[in-house]
Design a protein around this motif. Structure first.
Motif, PDB file in Angstrom:
ATOM      1  N   SER A  27      42.621   5.476 -10.257  1.00 62.97           N
ATOM      2  CA  SER A  27      43.141   4.113 -10.117  1.00 62.97           C
ATOM      3  C   SER A  27      43.880   3.937  -8.793  1.00 62.97           C
ATOM      4  O   SER A  27      43.768   2.884  -8.157  1.00 62.97           O
ATOM      5  CB  SER A  27      44.052   3.773 -11.300  1.00 62.97           C
ATOM      6  N   ILE A  28      44.617   4.946  -8.350  1.00 60.16           N
ATOM      7  CA  ILE A  28      45.338   4.846  -7.076  1.00 60.16           C
ATOM      8  C   ILE A  28      44.364   4.826  -5.903  1.00 60.16           C
ATOM      9  O   ILE A  28      44.498   4.014  -4.966  1.00 60.16           O
ATOM     10  CB  ILE A  28      46.342   6.005  -6.925  1.00 60.16           C
ATOM     11  N   GLN A  29      43.352   5.701  -5.952  1.00 51.89           N
ATOM     12  CA  GLN A  29      42.380   5.751  -4.857  1.00 51.89           C
ATOM     13  C   GLN A  29      41.609   4.441  -4.740  1.00 51.89           C
ATOM     14  O   GLN A  29      41.416   3.907  -3.643  1.00 51.89           O
ATOM     15  CB  GLN A  29      41.418   6.922  -5.090  1.00 51.89           C
ATOM     16  N   ALA A  30      41.185   3.897  -5.876  1.00 53.60           N
ATOM     17  CA  ALA A  30      40.452   2.633  -5.858  1.00 53.60           C
ATOM     18  C   ALA A  30      41.356   1.494  -5.396  1.00 53.60           C
ATOM     19  O   ALA A  30      40.910   0.586  -4.684  1.00 53.60           O
ATOM     20  CB  ALA A  30      39.892   2.332  -7.246  1.00 53.60           C
ATOM     21  N   SER A  31      42.621   1.523  -5.786  1.00 53.47           N
ATOM     22  CA  SER A  31      43.573   0.505  -5.348  1.00 53.47           C
ATOM     23  C   SER A  31      43.749   0.558  -3.835  1.00 53.47           C
ATOM     24  O   SER A  31      43.821  -0.484  -3.171  1.00 53.47           O
ATOM     25  CB  SER A  31      44.925   0.712  -6.036  1.00 53.47           C
ATOM     26  N   TYR A  32      43.808   1.754  -3.293  1.00 55.89           N
ATOM     27  CA  TYR A  32      43.973   1.900  -1.839  1.00 55.89           C
ATOM     28  C   TYR A  32      42.775   1.311  -1.099  1.00 55.89           C
ATOM     29  O   TYR A  32      42.932   0.551  -0.135  1.00 55.89           O
ATOM     30  CB  TYR A  32      44.151   3.370  -1.482  1.00 55.89           C
ATOM     31  N   VAL A  33      41.575   1.652  -1.560  1.00 51.14           N
ATOM     32  CA  VAL A  33      40.370   1.135  -0.904  1.00 51.14           C
ATOM     33  C   VAL A  33      40.304  -0.387  -1.049  1.00 51.14           C
ATOM     34  O   VAL A  33      40.049  -1.106  -0.062  1.00 51.14           O
ATOM     35  CB  VAL A  33      39.106   1.787  -1.499  1.00 51.14           C
ATOM     36  N   ALA A  91      36.838  -6.451  -4.330  1.00 51.57           N
ATOM     37  CA  ALA A  91      36.749  -6.710  -5.769  1.00 51.57           C
ATOM     38  C   ALA A  91      35.970  -5.608  -6.480  1.00 51.57           C
ATOM     39  O   ALA A  91      36.373  -5.138  -7.560  1.00 51.57           O
ATOM     40  CB  ALA A  91      36.100  -8.069  -6.020  1.00 51.57           C
ATOM     41  N   LEU A  92      34.862  -5.180  -5.880  1.00 52.17           N
ATOM     42  CA  LEU A  92      34.060  -4.112  -6.494  1.00 52.17           C
ATOM     43  C   LEU A  92      34.821  -2.790  -6.525  1.00 52.17           C
ATOM     44  O   LEU A  92      34.757  -2.053  -7.512  1.00 52.17           O
ATOM     45  CB  LEU A  92      32.749  -3.949  -5.735  1.00 52.17           C
ATOM     46  N   SER A  93      35.543  -2.491  -5.455  1.00 46.14           N
ATOM     47  CA  SER A  93      36.302  -1.240  -5.407  1.00 46.14           C
ATOM     48  C   SER A  93      37.383  -1.216  -6.477  1.00 46.14           C
ATOM     49  O   SER A  93      37.534  -0.232  -7.213  1.00 46.14           O
ATOM     50  CB  SER A  93      36.938  -1.059  -4.026  1.00 46.14           C
ATOM     51  N   ARG A  98      55.447  -4.648   6.528  1.00 46.65           N
ATOM     52  CA  ARG A  98      54.955  -4.171   5.236  1.00 46.65           C
ATOM     53  C   ARG A  98      55.216  -2.681   5.095  1.00 46.65           C
ATOM     54  O   ARG A  98      55.228  -1.943   6.081  1.00 46.65           O
ATOM     55  CB  ARG A  98      53.453  -4.415   5.115  1.00 46.65           C
ATOM     56  N   PRO A  99      55.388  -2.227   3.869  1.00 41.34           N
ATOM     57  CA  PRO A  99      55.466  -0.781   3.660  1.00 41.34           C
ATOM     58  C   PRO A  99      54.087  -0.171   3.856  1.00 41.34           C
ATOM     59  O   PRO A  99      53.083  -0.889   3.915  1.00 41.34           O
ATOM     60  CB  PRO A  99      55.919  -0.665   2.199  1.00 41.34           C
ATOM     61  N   PRO A 100      53.991   1.153   3.975  1.00 43.33           N
ATOM     62  CA  PRO A 100      52.667   1.779   4.072  1.00 43.33           C
ATOM     63  C   PRO A 100      51.782   1.351   2.901  1.00 43.33           C
ATOM     64  O   PRO A 100      52.268   1.159   1.776  1.00 43.33           O
ATOM     65  CB  PRO A 100      52.984   3.273   4.031  1.00 43.33           C
ATOM     66  N   LEU A 101      50.495   1.208   3.176  1.00 39.05           N
ATOM     67  CA  LEU A 101      49.582   0.694   2.161  1.00 39.05           C
ATOM     68  C   LEU A 101      49.540   1.579   0.925  1.00 39.05           C
ATOM     69  O   LEU A 101      49.320   1.086  -0.187  1.00 39.05           O
ATOM     70  CB  LEU A 101      48.176   0.544   2.753  1.00 39.05           C
TER      71      LEU A 101
END
Length: 206
Positions: A17-23, A47-49, A165-168
């Protein structure tokens, strides 16, 4: 009977979930500066990611759940859960990335995204009806949805707010926790009644 979770798979579901959120967020924050077909491609990719990550997190989380009976997923609700998630997340990203991020916009996008995460979860859970009857505790349902909306709002605010902004990865971790927290919060209020007569009559998720 209290069921256990495979902690390695729980950790994997959070990483997914974190990796997909980052992408997804890294693509969506580029949308305001893009135009035409490239903007649409960025939105579709984001949206797909995100939807794939939400969907993947859910089923890795389900694999982590140890149940004393055979589990079969019905195909149609499983596919519908993914499609619904893509559409709802896309709407939320359009609002957050293309409209001025006012309080109203942020609240609306948060509700849409949090509700999309919840919709994916409960549609995906309905695919279990071939193996068990599901009984959801309304309090945990409400709490899990509220968690998904609140954390989604915080992640969107971090990612799309004006100024420094904070780091992504901070936004990605926040959104990943929202996705995982919604899932495991909902599972904490779930009771399964296996349809197999030979299986134990009641199984609590936690």
């Amino acid at each position: 009977m209290l069921m256990s979770h495979n902690l390695l798979l729980v950790a994997l579901s959070l990483i997914v979930s974190i990796q997909a959120s980052y992408v997804g967020l890294s693509l969506s924050i580029r949308v305001p500066e893009a135009d035409g077909a490239f903007r649409r491609l960025l939105l579709a990719g984001a949206a797909l990611s995100l939807a794939t990550g939400i969907w993947g997190m859910h089923f890795v989380g389900m694999l982590a759940l140890k149940v004393p009976f055979n589990v079969d997923f019905i195909v149609l609700p499983t596919l519908l859960s993914f499609l619904a998630c893509v559409l709802v997340v896309a709407v939320a990203l359009v609002g957050a990335s293309l409209w001025p991020l006012t309080r109203t916009t942020l609240v609306a996008a948060s509700i849409i995204m949090g509700s999309g995460i919840s919709l994916m979860h409960y549609l995906g859970m309905s695919a279990l009806h071939a193996a068990a009857h599901l009984e959801h505790n309304p309090l945990f349902v409400a709490m899990s949805i509220a968690l998904g909306i609140t954390a989604s709002g915080f992640a969107l605010w971090l990612a799309f707010s004006k100024g420094k902004r904070p780091p992504l990865f901070v936004s990605a971790i926040t959104l990943g926790i929202a996705i995982s927290g919604m899932h495991y919060g909902a599972m904490a209020g779930l009771t399964l009644h296996p349809l197999d007569a030979a299986a134990p009559p009641v199984v609590h998720a936690f």
